[in-house]
Scaffold this motif. Structure first.
Motif, short mmCIF file in Angstrom:
data_model
loop_
_atom_site.label_atom_id
_atom_site.label_comp_id
_atom_site.label_asym_id
_atom_site.label_seq_id
_atom_site.Cartn_x
_atom_site.Cartn_y
_atom_site.Cartn_z
N ALA A 194 0.83 -1.21 0.00
CA ALA A 194 0.00 0.00 0.00
C ALA A 194 0.87 1.26 0.00
O ALA A 194 0.52 2.25 -0.66
N ASN A 195 1.98 1.22 0.70
CA ASN A 195 2.86 2.37 0.77
C ASN A 195 3.56 2.66 -0.56
O ASN A 195 4.12 3.75 -0.75
N LYS A 196 3.51 1.70 -1.48
CA LYS A 196 4.11 1.89 -2.80
C LYS A 196 3.09 2.41 -3.82
O LYS A 196 3.47 2.78 -4.94
N CYS A 197 1.81 2.40 -3.44
CA CYS A 197 0.75 2.82 -4.37
C CYS A 197 0.67 4.35 -4.41
O CYS A 197 0.32 4.98 -3.41
N LEU A 198 0.97 4.92 -5.56
CA LEU A 198 1.13 6.37 -5.69
C LEU A 198 -0.19 7.13 -5.59
O LEU A 198 -0.20 8.31 -5.23
N LYS A 199 -1.32 6.47 -5.92
CA LYS A 199 -2.61 7.16 -5.95
C LYS A 199 -3.57 6.65 -4.87
O LYS A 199 -4.77 6.90 -4.94
N LEU A 200 -3.05 5.98 -3.87
CA LEU A 200 -3.92 5.32 -2.89
C LEU A 200 -4.80 6.31 -2.14
O LEU A 200 -4.32 7.28 -1.57
N GLU A 201 -6.11 6.03 -2.14
CA GLU A 201 -7.07 6.86 -1.42
C GLU A 201 -7.61 6.17 -0.17
O GLU A 201 -8.06 6.84 0.75
N MET A 202 -7.55 4.83 -0.15
CA MET A 202 -8.10 4.11 1.01
C MET A 202 -7.61 2.66 1.04
O MET A 202 -7.61 1.98 0.00
N LEU A 203 -7.21 2.22 2.22
CA LEU A 203 -6.94 0.80 2.50
C LEU A 203 -7.99 0.36 3.51
O LEU A 203 -8.04 0.86 4.63
N LEU A 224 -1.25 7.45 5.67
CA LEU A 224 -1.94 6.34 5.02
C LEU A 224 -3.40 6.28 5.48
O LEU A 224 -3.68 6.07 6.66
N PRO A 225 -4.34 6.49 4.57
CA PRO A 225 -5.75 6.42 4.95
C PRO A 225 -6.21 4.96 5.05
O PRO A 225 -6.16 4.23 4.06
N PHE A 226 -6.61 4.52 6.24
CA PHE A 226 -7.08 3.16 6.37
C PHE A 226 -8.21 3.07 7.39
O PHE A 226 -8.30 3.89 8.31
N VAL A 227 -9.07 2.08 7.20
CA VAL A 227 -10.12 1.78 8.18
C VAL A 227 -10.16 0.27 8.37
O VAL A 227 -9.69 -0.50 7.52
N ILE A 228 -10.71 -0.13 9.50
CA ILE A 228 -10.86 -1.56 9.81
C ILE A 228 -12.34 -1.86 9.98
O ILE A 228 -13.03 -1.16 10.74
N VAL A 274 -15.87 5.21 0.74
CA VAL A 274 -16.26 6.50 0.14
C VAL A 274 -16.18 7.64 1.16
O VAL A 274 -15.63 8.70 0.88
N VAL A 275 -16.70 7.41 2.35
CA VAL A 275 -16.75 8.46 3.37
C VAL A 275 -15.36 8.81 3.90
O VAL A 275 -15.08 9.98 4.21
N ASN A 276 -14.49 7.82 3.98
CA ASN A 276 -13.17 8.05 4.60
C ASN A 276 -12.02 8.20 3.61
O ASN A 276 -10.87 8.35 4.03
N ALA A 277 -12.29 8.17 2.34
CA ALA A 277 -11.23 8.26 1.33
C ALA A 277 -10.38 9.51 1.52
O ALA A 277 -10.90 10.59 1.80
N ASN A 278 -9.07 9.29 1.42
CA ASN A 278 -8.08 10.38 1.55
C ASN A 278 -8.04 11.02 2.93
O ASN A 278 -7.54 12.13 3.09
N LYS A 279 -8.58 10.30 3.92
CA LYS A 279 -8.49 10.78 5.30
C LYS A 279 -7.67 9.77 6.11
O LYS A 279 -7.91 8.58 6.05
N SER A 280 -6.74 10.25 6.88
CA SER A 280 -5.91 9.37 7.71
C SER A 280 -6.66 9.11 9.01
O SER A 280 -6.45 9.77 10.02
N SER A 281 -7.56 8.13 9.00
CA SER A 281 -8.47 7.97 10.13
C SER A 281 -8.11 6.82 11.07
O SER A 281 -8.02 7.00 12.27
N GLY A 282 -7.90 5.63 10.52
CA GLY A 282 -7.66 4.46 11.37
C GLY A 282 -8.90 4.07 12.15
O GLY A 282 -8.81 3.40 13.19
#
Length: 490
Positions: free
Chosen positions: A148-157, A257-261, A325-333
């Motif tokens: 994921a850290n190599k993905c240049l356009k990553l908006e959400m994991l 890194l924007p991710f949610v669980i 969709v709601v959390n894209a591009n937000k570093s939330s965790g």
């Protein structure tokens, strides 16, 4: 204020999905392709040795399922062409660096294109070999994070976990990592990547030095997993390794890194999409259903007031897409419990009643073409009383003991003991869930529902509100018929 669109967000997106051959991953793939045919590309990482094997698995284990019948009816003769334009199957394995992807060009394309990652690959066996569970459920998360850290356009994991990473907690279980982190701090030495990996390697080397058979290695590694899980406060290998995967994700993720669980509990058949009742394999409660209908279930270890936290798979998928969709591009965790135990609980004893009611009306026909009579079986509320019953039930009949002797008796004795041990092992694996006394808080998930209701136009198309479920109607008219059709082939 103009409402936004969930479907529009998915347009022209490139998404990586791991675990697409699994129940949850498969339903996610179908949903995205059905509601947003203008998605740019779905990369599906499939465990396979080469591209040909991966393509075979996709054709037979994903697209070949009845789940895709609505999509196939929509596209007709153009279905294969549509899939070839939208879906790229990649041979790989989350157990390895770079997700096991060997083709350098494909890896470069993925890193350049991918905007969303859904990490749902997992081994869900409660007592899987420790080395296998660790490699997928724990270290697989690190490999995914590294990618994921190599993905240049990553908006959400988006990472799929399980609500039961909490272990055997009682009362209201919050949507956070408090209980996990507390146990981690109590571990003598939390250097999981070194300690547990070395422990596994040492045990495997020891067994191979002894020239142990594959069966011995498998059983030893299964026992080691349960032993390590219980040592640190978890009931089985699955939830322990999933919990450690969450810990590593939190510890190693970078701030940007924007991710949610997403933590679902027991995932059941589809509520409505793409049609009601589709299910793959046995989903915990289905073992009870199968045992009841065939007349093979003689007793139950069960707290009658135990709340069985179930949620239909399409609701979980809807929540996953909404969370992306709601959390894209937000570093939330942020962590989401996507279940029903808080807002629309159903007791296991009610499920039992529905099952008996169903098979009284529509009995299972056995191999002799005779209907199986079902009735409520005895319930044992504690492990102690259950053990006593099982020992009596599986003890050697006195008349048999008096008739045989010597080697013949020894063979019978061994066979009975093996059966007893097998029964008790299975019961011990399911015990934490049959006697579970926790309720999963879903404050974060309710807030997600509120945001989608107030800010997006497709509320009905992405429903994940458990309060709309009439449990008797769902169990009687959707889940049981679906399980019989799609799993038991009746």
């Amino acid at each position: 204020m103009e409402l936004e669109s969930i479907v529009a967000y998915l347009s022209n997106k490139t998404i990586l999905i791991t675990g697409a051959t699994g129940f949850l991953g498969m339903v996610l793939v179908e949903k995205i392709l059905r509601v947003q045919p203008d998605v740019k590309r779905l990369y599906l990482l499939v465990r396979a040795t080469d591209a040909e094997s991966a393509a075979y698995r996709m054709k037979n284990e994903i697209l070949g399922k009845e789940l895709f019948k609505v999509l196939k009816e929509t596209w007709g003769e153009d279905f294969d062409s549509f899939i070839s334009q939208k879906v790229v199957v990649i041979p790989g394995d989350v157990s390895f660096e770079n997700l096991g992807v060997k083709d350098v060009i494909i890896m470069e394309n993925m890193c350049t294109e991918i905007q969303i990652i859904v990490s749902s690959a997992a081994n869900t066996k409660f007592d899987e070999r420790y080395d296998i569970s660790l490699s997928i459920n724990t270290f697989g998360v690190l490999h995914m994070l590294s990618f994921a850290n190599k993905c240049l356009k990553l908006e959400m994991l988006l990472h799929i976990s399980t609500a039961y990473v909490c272990g055997e907690k009682v009362g209201l279980i919050l949507e956070d990592s408090t209980s996990i982190n507390k146990r981690v701090k109590e571990m003598p030495r939390f250097d999981f990547e070194v300690v547990e990996k070395n422990l596994v390697n040492e045990k495997l080397n020891e067994l191979r030095t002894q020239d142990a058979s594959e069966d011995v290695i498998t059983n030893t590694m299964k026992d080691l997993g349960i032993e390590r899980a219980k040592l640190h406060g978890w009931p089985n290998t699955y939830v322990f390794t999933k919990a450690m995967g969450e810990v590593l994700l939190s510890h190693h993720s970078k701030n940007n890194l924007p991710f949610v669980i997403v933590r679902p509990p027991i995932v059941s058949s589809t509520y409505s999409e793409p049609f009601p009742g589709w299910v793959q394999g046995y989903r915990t409660v289905d073992s009870v259903i199968a045992g009841y209908c065939k007349g093979k279930l003689t007793c139950l270890l069960l707290g009658p007031m135990t709340v069985m936290d179930m949620i239909p798979v399409d609701m979980v998928v809807n929540s996953m897409i909404a969370a992306i969709v709601v959390n894209a591009n937000k570093s939330s965790g942020i962590i989401y419990h996507v279940g029903s135990s808080l807002r629309n609980p159903i007791k296991f004893d009610d499920i039992r009643s529905f099952v008996v009611k169903y098979f009284t009306k529509y009995p299972w026909i056995n191999k002799d073409e005779k209907p199986v009579v079902v009735r409520k079986v005895p319930i044992f509320k504690t492990m102690a009383t259950f053990r006593m019953y099982i020992k009596i039930r599986y003890s050697l009949p006195l008349k048999l003991v008096n008739k045989v002797s010597g080697q013949c008796f020894q063979n019978i004795y061994v066979k009975y003991n093996q059966k007893l041990r097998l029964v008790m092992r299975m019961v011990e694996l399911y015990r934490p869930y049959m006697l579970f006394k926790g309720i999963f808080d879903d404050t974060n998930t309710e807030e997600l529902r509120k945001i989608t209701r107030e800010g997006y136009i497709e509320v009905e198309d992405f429903n994940f509100d458990p309060t709309c479920i009439d449990w008797e109607d769902y169990i009687m008219n959707t889940h049981i018929p679906g399980f019989l059709k799609h799993v038991l082939n009746k």
